[in-house]
Design an enzyme around this catalytic site. Structure first.
Site, PDB file in Angstrom:
ATOM      1  N   ASP A  77       2.465   5.494  -6.454  1.00 44.31           N
ATOM      2  CA  ASP A  77       3.712   5.446  -5.693  1.00 44.31           C
ATOM      3  C   ASP A  77       4.958   5.426  -6.570  1.00 44.31           C
ATOM      4  O   ASP A  77       6.064   5.503  -6.056  1.00 44.31           O
ATOM      5  CB  ASP A  77       3.710   4.210  -4.778  1.00 44.31           C
ATOM      6  CG  ASP A  77       2.669   4.348  -3.691  1.00 44.31           C
ATOM      7  OD1 ASP A  77       2.593   5.428  -3.101  1.00 44.31           O
ATOM      8  OD2 ASP A  77       1.919   3.387  -3.454  1.00 44.31           O
ATOM      9  N   HIS A 106       0.877  -1.192   0.000  1.00 46.23           N
ATOM     10  CA  HIS A 106       0.000   0.000   0.000  1.00 46.23           C
ATOM     11  C   HIS A 106       0.911   1.238   0.000  1.00 46.23           C
ATOM     12  O   HIS A 106       1.780   1.361  -0.861  1.00 46.23           O
ATOM     13  CB  HIS A 106      -0.925  -0.112   1.221  1.00 46.23           C
ATOM     14  CG  HIS A 106      -2.059   0.867   1.280  1.00 46.23           C
ATOM     15  ND1 HIS A 106      -2.460   1.654   0.236  1.00 46.23           N
ATOM     16  CD2 HIS A 106      -2.906   1.184   2.312  1.00 46.23           C
ATOM     17  CE1 HIS A 106      -3.492   2.398   0.605  1.00 46.23           C
ATOM     18  NE2 HIS A 106      -3.778   2.151   1.867  1.00 46.23           N
ATOM     19  N   HIS A 108      -2.216  -2.333  -9.821  1.00 43.59           N
ATOM     20  CA  HIS A 108      -3.272  -1.783  -8.969  1.00 43.59           C
ATOM     21  C   HIS A 108      -4.498  -2.675  -9.018  1.00 43.59           C
ATOM     22  O   HIS A 108      -4.798  -3.240 -10.067  1.00 43.59           O
ATOM     23  CB  HIS A 108      -3.648  -0.359  -9.425  1.00 43.59           C
ATOM     24  CG  HIS A 108      -4.305   0.412  -8.356  1.00 43.59           C
ATOM     25  ND1 HIS A 108      -5.665   0.372  -8.157  1.00 43.59           N
ATOM     26  CD2 HIS A 108      -3.800   1.211  -7.394  1.00 43.59           C
ATOM     27  CE1 HIS A 108      -5.961   1.115  -7.113  1.00 43.59           C
ATOM     28  NE2 HIS A 108      -4.851   1.645  -6.631  1.00 43.59           N
TER      29      HIS A 108
HETATM   30  N1  COA Z   1       4.945  -6.479 -10.518  1.00 46.87           N
HETATM   31  C1  COA Z   1       4.813  -7.654 -11.172  1.00 46.87           C
HETATM   32  N2  COA Z   1       3.663  -8.302 -11.329  1.00 46.87           N
HETATM   33  C2  COA Z   1       2.568  -7.743 -10.791  1.00 46.87           C
HETATM   34  C3  COA Z   1       2.619  -6.513 -10.093  1.00 46.87           C
HETATM   35  C4  COA Z   1       3.876  -5.880  -9.963  1.00 46.87           C
HETATM   36  N3  COA Z   1       3.994  -4.729  -9.309  1.00 46.87           N
HETATM   37  N4  COA Z   1       1.377  -6.202  -9.669  1.00 46.87           N
HETATM   38  C5  COA Z   1       0.579  -7.191 -10.078  1.00 46.87           C
HETATM   39  N5  COA Z   1       1.289  -8.122 -10.740  1.00 46.87           N
HETATM   40  C6  COA Z   1       0.784  -9.363 -11.338  1.00 46.87           C
HETATM   41  C7  COA Z   1       0.747 -10.456 -10.289  1.00 46.87           C
HETATM   42  O1  COA Z   1       1.948 -11.169 -10.225  1.00 46.87           O
HETATM   43  C8  COA Z   1      -0.411 -11.286 -10.751  1.00 46.87           C
HETATM   44  O2  COA Z   1       0.022 -12.085 -11.817  1.00 46.87           O
HETATM   45  P1  COA Z   1      -0.572 -13.574 -12.043  1.00 46.87           P
HETATM   46  O3  COA Z   1      -2.037 -13.367 -12.357  1.00 46.87           O
HETATM   47  O4  COA Z   1       0.212 -14.110 -13.185  1.00 46.87           O
HETATM   48  O5  COA Z   1      -0.354 -14.323 -10.755  1.00 46.87           O
HETATM   49  C9  COA Z   1      -1.382 -10.249 -11.320  1.00 46.87           C
HETATM   50  O6  COA Z   1      -0.564  -9.145 -11.734  1.00 46.87           O
HETATM   51  C10 COA Z   1      -2.394  -9.767 -10.297  1.00 46.87           C
HETATM   52  O7  COA Z   1      -1.673  -9.296  -9.163  1.00 46.87           O
HETATM   53  P2  COA Z   1      -2.236  -9.308  -7.688  1.00 46.87           P
HETATM   54  O8  COA Z   1      -1.095  -9.156  -6.731  1.00 46.87           O
HETATM   55  O9  COA Z   1      -3.138 -10.477  -7.491  1.00 46.87           O
HETATM   56  O10 COA Z   1      -3.109  -7.987  -7.707  1.00 46.87           O
HETATM   57  P3  COA Z   1      -3.811  -7.309  -6.476  1.00 46.87           P
HETATM   58  O11 COA Z   1      -4.929  -6.540  -7.009  1.00 46.87           O
HETATM   59  O12 COA Z   1      -4.086  -8.300  -5.409  1.00 46.87           O
HETATM   60  O13 COA Z   1      -2.662  -6.338  -5.890  1.00 46.87           O
HETATM   61  C11 COA Z   1      -1.176  -4.539  -5.745  1.00 46.87           C
HETATM   62  C12 COA Z   1      -2.539  -5.008  -6.232  1.00 46.87           C
HETATM   63  C13 COA Z   1      -1.094  -3.022  -5.860  1.00 46.87           C
HETATM   64  C14 COA Z   1      -0.988  -4.894  -4.252  1.00 46.87           C
HETATM   65  C15 COA Z   1      -0.073  -5.208  -6.609  1.00 46.87           C
HETATM   66  O14 COA Z   1      -0.191  -4.746  -7.926  1.00 46.87           O
HETATM   67  C16 COA Z   1       1.313  -4.951  -6.060  1.00 46.87           C
HETATM   68  O15 COA Z   1       1.770  -5.694  -5.169  1.00 46.87           O
HETATM   69  N6  COA Z   1       2.046  -3.897  -6.581  1.00 46.87           N
HETATM   70  C17 COA Z   1       3.361  -3.589  -6.079  1.00 46.87           C
HETATM   71  C18 COA Z   1       3.252  -2.785  -4.780  1.00 46.87           C
HETATM   72  C19 COA Z   1       2.740  -1.383  -5.044  1.00 46.87           C
HETATM   73  O16 COA Z   1       3.216  -0.674  -5.896  1.00 46.87           O
HETATM   74  N7  COA Z   1       1.751  -0.991  -4.217  1.00 46.87           N
HETATM   75  C20 COA Z   1       1.169   0.336  -4.294  1.00 46.87           C
HETATM   76  C21 COA Z   1      -0.260   0.279  -4.762  1.00 46.87           C
HETATM   77  S1  COA Z   1      -0.920   1.880  -5.014  1.00 46.87           S
END
Ligand code: COA
Length: 381
Positions: free
Chosen positions: A318, A222, A260
């Site tokens: 971010d 987050h 996201h």
């Molecule tokens: N880098 C690489 N792959 C990513 C990714 C990232 N930053 N964000 C999502 N993905 C991929 C996942 O590996 C997953 O792939 P799969 O379907 O092959 O397993 C798919 O996209 C869905 O990701 P998921 O983690 O299930 O999405 P979510 O909706 O649960 O999570 C976040 C959203 C923001 C937590 C996630 O994108 C993330 O961890 N981002 C990095 C941290 C970040 O920047 N957070 C700030 C958010 S404002």
């Protein structure tokens, strides 16, 4: 074992209604009370948008002046609170300091038990006004600098930068920091706002809701991501960038600042922050190389995601915010606290909204543990 359908991470679950913000993930748009964030960031300041979220309407001139005056009046800390910051371990993360000190604020607030709307607004203003003073004083003490007390002649944004650096910021620094604060204020049912609403739904007080939300925001998935992005960009050398990104993707590791739950296109806040980072470095004449590297890193990551068919992962809020804050001279571990100093406005607005027609949040977990009613037997020593 039986399987059950459930919404992991509550994806797509609508838990309540709101009139505060709308995230349009398909079209990459964000609205506060119906206004686009582009419009608000261009034409308003932190104080005006705070009033908008707290009252669901823009203030007139007199209301804005009064609101601004209240915020300015509440910036100072009592000697007891200052003493608490002096005692705070200096190796603590500023987010932990905020959690501890917002709890202390509650303990010093004589209105803590007053549930009237008027008292709630006064408490909200106290929290919003004092959080920047808390973290900047903590930074001065840990770095051995003289503490800079709030300056009543400065706006919320300018005062925060002033307390941080001891220097009155230039117009461009104030303007860009103010816009960055506006962009972070509210964002639908994100994890920290949901946390604030869950805690509020138990009828806990506003301080407790904010402390809980601060905890949720601190996590790297987050608000904690902005700090991680800058650490990543600083660690990776230009000639190793492609290899680093390739490895991350190959190992299915997250690249910070990307992806996201709701946006499947560019996060509109990232687009604005990218422009602000470029504008700031141009005007200040430094930092352009860092912003340029962040851009190259983002473009290569997007290209690689596209090559493996992941065409819905883009930079989020971010990704570029750290570049802006670093350029303004803020330390890396202050990026998430700056997010908090802004998002607290959304939390308090959601606190009020949740209470209007409150029902405690109480979802279910599907039990898939040990056999039910199994007989007690103490394990062998
Ligand atoms: N880098 C690489 N792959 C990513 C990714 C990232 N930053 N964000 C999502 N993905 C991929 C996942 O590996 C997953 O792939 P799969 O379907 O092959 O397993 C798919 O996209 C869905 O990701 P998921 O983690 O299930 O999405 P979510 O909706 O649960 O999570 C976040 C959203 C923001 C937590 C996630 O994108 C993330 O961890 N981002 C990095 C941290 C970040 O920047 N957070 C700030 C958010 S404002």
């Amino acid at each position: 074992m039986a399987t059950v359908e459930f919404a992991k991470g509550l994806e797509g679950v609508i838990v309540n209604t709101t009139q505060l913000s709308k995230v349009d993930g398909e079209n990459g748009k964000l609205y506060y009370c119906g206004y686009t964030i582009e419009d608000l960031a261009e034409n308003c300041n932190f104080e005006e948008v705070s009033f908008l979220l707290m009252h669901k309407r823009l203030p007139n001139k007199q209301e804005l002046e009064e609101f601004d005056a209240q915020l300015k009046k509440e910036r100072c800390l009592t000697p007891e609170l200052e003493a608490s910051i002096v005692l705070t371990p200096k190796k603590g993360h500023p987010m932990a300091v905020l959690q501890a000190l917002v709890s202390m604020l509650a303990m010093h607030d004589d209105e803590i038990a007053d549930k009237s709307i008027e008292a709630k607004e006064r408490k909200a203003i106290r929290i919003i006004a004092k959080m920047p003073t808390v973290v900047t004083m903590f930074d001065a003490l840990r770095e051995g600098r003289p503490v800079v007390r709030p300056n009543k002649n400065l706006s919320h944004a300018a005062n925060m930068l002033y307390m941080m650096t001891g220097r009155i910021p230039s117009d461009i620094e104030e303007k860009i920091f103010d816009k960055a604060l506006i962009l972070h204020m509210d964002h639908g049912c994100n994890a920290s706002t949901f946390t604030a609403r869950v805690v509020t739904s138990t009828e806990a007080d506003i301080y407790t809701s904010v402390v809980a939300a601060l905890g949720a925001l601190s996590g790297p998935l987050h608000g904690g991501a902005n700090e991680k992005v800058l650490q990543m960009l600083e660690k990776v050398k230009a000639d190793e960038m492609e290899e680093y990104i390739d490895k991350k993707i190959e190992n299915k590791e997250k690249i910070m600042g990307f992806g996201h739950r709701v946006y499947k296109v560019w996060d509109p806040r990232a687009i604005i922050l990218r422009k602000l980072a470029v504008e700031l470095t141009e005007k200040m004449g430094e930092g352009a190389d860092k912003v340029d590297f962040a851009e190259k890193f983002a473009q290569y990551t997007l290209k690689r995601f596209a090559e493996i068919g992941k065409t819905n992962i883009y930079p989020n809020v971010d990704y570029f915010s750290g570049a802006v804050y670093a350029c303004l001279g803020l330390p890396t571990d202050f990026f998430t606290p700056v997010f908090a100093i802004s998002r607290v406005v959304g939390w308090v607005a959601h606190h009020y909204e949740q209470l209007v027609d409150n029902r405690i949040y109480r979802p279910k977990l599907y039990y898939n543990g040990a056999e039910l009613g199994r007989k007690f037997e103490r394990p062998d020593a």
